[in-house]
Motif scaffolding. Structure first.
Motif, PDB file in Angstrom:
ATOM      1  N   LEU A 289     -33.415  14.478   2.272  1.00 51.93           N
ATOM      2  CA  LEU A 289     -32.012  14.081   2.106  1.00 51.93           C
ATOM      3  C   LEU A 289     -31.108  14.872   3.049  1.00 51.93           C
ATOM      4  CD1 LEU A 289     -31.943  13.922  -1.806  1.00 51.93           C
ATOM      5  CD2 LEU A 289     -32.116  12.012  -0.223  1.00 51.93           C
ATOM      6  N   GLY A 290     -31.712  15.700   3.910  1.00 52.86           N
ATOM      7  CA  GLY A 290     -30.934  16.474   4.873  1.00 52.86           C
ATOM      8  C   GLY A 290     -30.996  17.957   4.537  1.00 52.86           C
ATOM      9  N   ASP A 291     -30.578  18.787   5.526  1.00 55.43           N
ATOM     10  CA  ASP A 291     -30.578  20.231   5.292  1.00 55.43           C
ATOM     11  C   ASP A 291     -29.549  20.623   4.247  1.00 55.43           C
ATOM     12  OD1 ASP A 291     -32.578  20.573   7.114  1.00 55.43           O
ATOM     13  OD2 ASP A 291     -31.212  20.943   8.798  1.00 55.43           O
ATOM     14  N   ARG A 292     -28.509  19.807   4.150  1.00 48.80           N
ATOM     15  CA  ARG A 292     -27.463  20.083   3.156  1.00 48.80           C
ATOM     16  C   ARG A 292     -27.302  18.847   2.271  1.00 48.80           C
ATOM     17  NH1 ARG A 292     -22.601  20.491   5.800  1.00 48.80           N
ATOM     18  NH2 ARG A 292     -21.690  21.782   4.170  1.00 48.80           N
ATOM     19  N   PRO A 293     -28.305  18.575   1.403  1.00 47.32           N
ATOM     20  CA  PRO A 293     -28.219  17.344   0.591  1.00 47.32           C
ATOM     21  C   PRO A 293     -26.974  17.329  -0.280  1.00 47.32           C
ATOM     22  CG  PRO A 293     -30.010  18.790  -0.170  1.00 47.32           C
ATOM     23  CD  PRO A 293     -29.494  19.371   1.094  1.00 47.32           C
ATOM     24  N   PHE A 294     -26.372  16.156  -0.378  1.00 47.25           N
ATOM     25  CA  PHE A 294     -25.177  15.923  -1.199  1.00 47.25           C
ATOM     26  C   PHE A 294     -23.957  16.728  -0.734  1.00 47.25           C
ATOM     27  CE2 PHE A 294     -28.822  15.389  -4.212  1.00 47.25           C
ATOM     28  CZ  PHE A 294     -28.735  14.025  -4.372  1.00 47.25           C
ATOM     29  N   ALA A 295     -23.960  17.216   0.492  1.00 43.03           N
ATOM     30  CA  ALA A 295     -22.793  17.960   0.986  1.00 43.03           C
ATOM     31  C   ALA A 295     -21.769  16.965   1.546  1.00 43.03           C
ATOM     32  CB  ALA A 295     -23.215  18.954   2.069  1.00 43.03           C
ATOM     33  N   GLY A 296     -20.503  17.072   1.118  1.00 40.99           N
ATOM     34  CA  GLY A 296     -19.458  16.209   1.628  1.00 40.99           C
ATOM     35  C   GLY A 296     -19.053  16.637   3.031  1.00 40.99           C
ATOM     36  N   PRO A 297     -18.173  15.868   3.700  1.00 39.56           N
ATOM     37  CA  PRO A 297     -17.604  14.615   3.184  1.00 39.56           C
ATOM     38  C   PRO A 297     -18.499  13.413   3.449  1.00 39.56           C
ATOM     39  CG  PRO A 297     -16.593  15.167   5.294  1.00 39.56           C
ATOM     40  CD  PRO A 297     -17.581  16.266   4.997  1.00 39.56           C
ATOM     41  N   PHE A 298     -18.530  12.505   2.477  1.00 36.26           N
ATOM     42  CA  PHE A 298     -19.163  11.208   2.709  1.00 36.26           C
ATOM     43  C   PHE A 298     -18.488  10.162   1.829  1.00 36.26           C
ATOM     44  CE2 PHE A 298     -22.055  13.431  -0.337  1.00 36.26           C
ATOM     45  CZ  PHE A 298     -22.015  12.564  -1.413  1.00 36.26           C
ATOM     46  N   ALA A 299     -18.548   8.903   2.292  1.00 39.71           N
ATOM     47  CA  ALA A 299     -17.915   7.804   1.546  1.00 39.71           C
ATOM     48  C   ALA A 299     -18.649   7.635   0.224  1.00 39.71           C
ATOM     49  CB  ALA A 299     -17.953   6.520   2.362  1.00 39.71           C
ATOM     50  N   TYR A 300     -17.869   7.605  -0.856  1.00 37.62           N
ATOM     51  CA  TYR A 300     -18.427   7.691  -2.209  1.00 37.62           C
ATOM     52  C   TYR A 300     -18.674   6.306  -2.826  1.00 37.62           C
ATOM     53  CZ  TYR A 300     -18.597   8.296  -7.233  1.00 37.62           C
ATOM     54  OH  TYR A 300     -18.977   8.229  -8.533  1.00 37.62           O
ATOM     55  N   GLY A 301     -19.673   6.241  -3.689  1.00 38.23           N
ATOM     56  CA  GLY A 301     -19.827   5.094  -4.580  1.00 38.23           C
ATOM     57  C   GLY A 301     -20.977   4.173  -4.223  1.00 38.23           C
ATOM     58  N   HIS A 302     -21.854   3.892  -5.220  1.00 36.77           N
ATOM     59  CA  HIS A 302     -22.944   2.945  -4.976  1.00 36.77           C
ATOM     60  C   HIS A 302     -23.136   1.983  -6.148  1.00 36.77           C
ATOM     61  CE1 HIS A 302     -25.072   6.447  -6.796  1.00 36.77           C
ATOM     62  NE2 HIS A 302     -25.843   5.519  -7.347  1.00 36.77           N
ATOM     63  N   GLU A 303     -22.037   1.732  -6.883  1.00 33.81           N
ATOM     64  CA  GLU A 303     -22.082   0.679  -7.904  1.00 33.81           C
ATOM     65  C   GLU A 303     -20.819  -0.167  -7.752  1.00 33.81           C
ATOM     66  OE1 GLU A 303     -24.646   2.475 -11.649  1.00 33.81           O
ATOM     67  OE2 GLU A 303     -22.489   2.303 -11.880  1.00 33.81           O
ATOM     68  N   CYS A 304     -20.984  -1.473  -7.500  1.00 31.16           N
ATOM     69  CA  CYS A 304     -19.795  -2.339  -7.447  1.00 31.16           C
ATOM     70  C   CYS A 304     -20.140  -3.804  -7.663  1.00 31.16           C
ATOM     71  CB  CYS A 304     -19.046  -2.191  -6.114  1.00 31.16           C
ATOM     72  SG  CYS A 304     -19.768  -3.101  -4.736  1.00 31.16           S
ATOM     73  N   ILE A 305     -19.112  -4.516  -8.108  1.00 29.68           N
ATOM     74  CA  ILE A 305     -19.115  -5.976  -8.097  1.00 29.68           C
ATOM     75  C   ILE A 305     -18.094  -6.363  -7.036  1.00 29.68           C
ATOM     76  CG2 ILE A 305     -18.686  -8.084  -9.418  1.00 29.68           C
ATOM     77  CD1 ILE A 305     -21.063  -6.401 -10.455  1.00 29.68           C
ATOM     78  N   ALA A 306     -18.464  -7.278  -6.146  1.00 24.86           N
ATOM     79  CA  ALA A 306     -17.617  -7.546  -4.985  1.00 24.86           C
ATOM     80  C   ALA A 306     -17.463  -9.041  -4.758  1.00 24.86           C
ATOM     81  CB  ALA A 306     -18.243  -6.901  -3.747  1.00 24.86           C
ATOM     82  N   GLU A 307     -16.480  -9.357  -3.911  1.00 24.60           N
ATOM     83  CA  GLU A 307     -16.270 -10.750  -3.503  1.00 24.60           C
ATOM     84  C   GLU A 307     -16.721 -10.900  -2.053  1.00 24.60           C
ATOM     85  OE1 GLU A 307     -12.344 -12.264  -4.337  1.00 24.60           O
ATOM     86  OE2 GLU A 307     -12.400 -13.493  -2.533  1.00 24.60           O
ATOM     87  N   VAL A 308     -17.464 -11.951  -1.784  1.00 20.66           N
ATOM     88  CA  VAL A 308     -17.920 -12.198  -0.415  1.00 20.66           C
ATOM     89  C   VAL A 308     -16.725 -12.636   0.421  1.00 20.66           C
ATOM     90  CG1 VAL A 308     -19.465 -13.568   1.044  1.00 20.66           C
ATOM     91  CG2 VAL A 308     -20.211 -12.873  -1.253  1.00 20.66           C
TER      92      VAL A 308
END
Ligand code: ZN
Ligand code: ZN
Length: 393
Positions: free
Chosen positions: A73-92
């Motif tokens: 996951l990298g030398d610094r796993p879970f270290a910010g900054p990164f774009a957040y969020g992996h659960e969504c309902i979306a519109e195409v």
């Protein structure tokens, strides 16, 4: 010209902020662009939102007490900054010329992991382990080492295999009820549904804890699928109350009690199906020792240490099975959505409070919520209500 958009960005423990980033565009005929309308917090996110896990993992790796593969996951796993969020309902909002399965304007579930749908691993249902990924995980919401696919609390999301990945939501079902469909709902479903199908009516034990929404969803799904008894063990009174509303039998664990001591469980009960959602070694051991002969325990937590101890002699004597691994939402979503559309299981009991999109930084940092949900469905939207299916409840 590159269009820019605000994306909720994880900075460090306890800090999320909106940052201006380039909006993605279509890169090929099989892709789609979607606009997230409802986003939610995965239980796993609490690890880095509320704890300095990156520092702990770096230190643990240096001391060789953390599994060396965490470095993928990298030398610094879970270290910010990164774009957040992996659960969504979306519109195409846009599709490439070759996309056939979804159309502009359709509302869809976007699974957390990138999957092609065509490789051998995807075809076996292990869609989160797609062979076409370039890193240990290819996913939204974890930053560059997982492919740089962006986070789901943003205006535009690029979906590389639109026909394979996107799942239209059933007509009339509220997108708010489907918060968690990208990850935690199917994660919970797989802990109980296939095993109840193999042994209808079997009693189920859920050891609740850090994976809050997954444990509660698992309890509710087990009730809906006809388990003769669903015991839900937890030290958190809020979780216990939700479990009871879901139809499970709440069993209070005193927070300070030793996990394996005391009258934690009715000793006469042995369960063919158990779920460890505690993210604690002792909770995992309890879930394993509570198994009936030949039973199956699914552990959904993160166990980063080198060699988490297991009661292998007990497991040998009982013929116990232990299943660990990431969820594969794309494979399980059709069944999960069917169950929710049937009205037999109401996931909104786990997510009673829904915040506005603008409130996302505070909402996702709310420790009290079993699961944080934000929406930008307009107030006039007929499905912007907490009912699973409008008119069904
Ligand atoms: Zn997740
Ligand atoms: Zn694949």
């Amino acid at each position: 010209m590159v269009t820019r958009m605000p994306a909720l960005t994880f900075i460090r423990k306890g800090r999320l902020e909106w940052r201006d980033v380039p909006a993605p565009c279509l890169h090929g005929p099989h892709e789609a662009l979607v606009r997230p309308l409802v986003a939610s917090r995965c239980d796993g996110d609490c690890l880095f939102l509320f704890h300095d896990v990156s520092r702990a993992l770096q230190l643990g790796a240096a001391l060789h007490v953390i599994d060396p593969e965490v470095r993928e996951l990298g030398d610094r796993p879970f270290a910010g900054p990164f774009a957040y969020g992996h659960e969504c309902i979306a519109e195409v909002i846009d599709v490439g010329d070759a996309v056939r399965g979804v159309a502009i304007g359709q509302r869809v579930v976007v699974p957390w992991a990138i999957s092609c749908g065509a490789c051998g691993t995807c075809r076996r249902g292990l869609t989160s382990q797609c062979e076409r990924k370039a890193s240990a995980l290819a996913a939204y919401g974890f930053g560059g080492r997982t492919g740089g696919w962006g986070g789901m609390v943003s205006d535009v999301l690029r979906v590389p295999f639109a026909d394979a990945m996107l799942v239209p939501i059933p007509p009339g079902v509220s997108p708010i009820a489907l918060a968690g469909a990208s990850d935690n709902l199917p994660d919970a479903w797989r802990t109980v549904a296939p095993h109840l199908r193999a042994e209808p009516g079997a009693p189920v034990l859920v050891v609740g804890g850090a994976a809050r929404s997954i444990g509660l969803y698992a309890a509710g799904i087990a009730v809906a699928l006809g388990a003769s008894r669903v015991d839900y063990l937890d030290g958190d009174p809020v979780n216990l109350a939700i479990a009871e509303r879901l139809g499970a039998n709440p069993i209070a664990r005193r927070p300070q009690a030793r996990w394996l001591r005391g009258p934690l469980l009715p000793l006469a009960t042995r369960y063919p199906i158990t779920v460890d959602a505690s993210n604690r070694q002792a909770g995992l051991e309890l879930a394993i020792r509570a198994l009936a002969p030949g039973g199956v325990c699914t552990a959904v937590g993160f166990y980063f240490r080198c060699g988490t101890p297991l009661p292998l002699w007990h497991m040998y004597l009982k013929g116990a099975r232990l299943h660990v691994g990431v969820s594969n939402p794309r494979a399980d979503l059709p069944d999960v959505l069917d169950l929710i559309a049937s009205g037999r299981f109401d996931p909104t009991l786990v997510t009673p409070r829904v915040s506005s999109w603008e409130e996302a930084p505070e909402a996702f940092l709310d420790r009290d919520a079993a699961k944080a949900v934000v929406t930008r469905l307009p107030p006039s939207d007929p499905l912007r209500c907490s009912a699973v299916r409008v008119g069904a409840l």
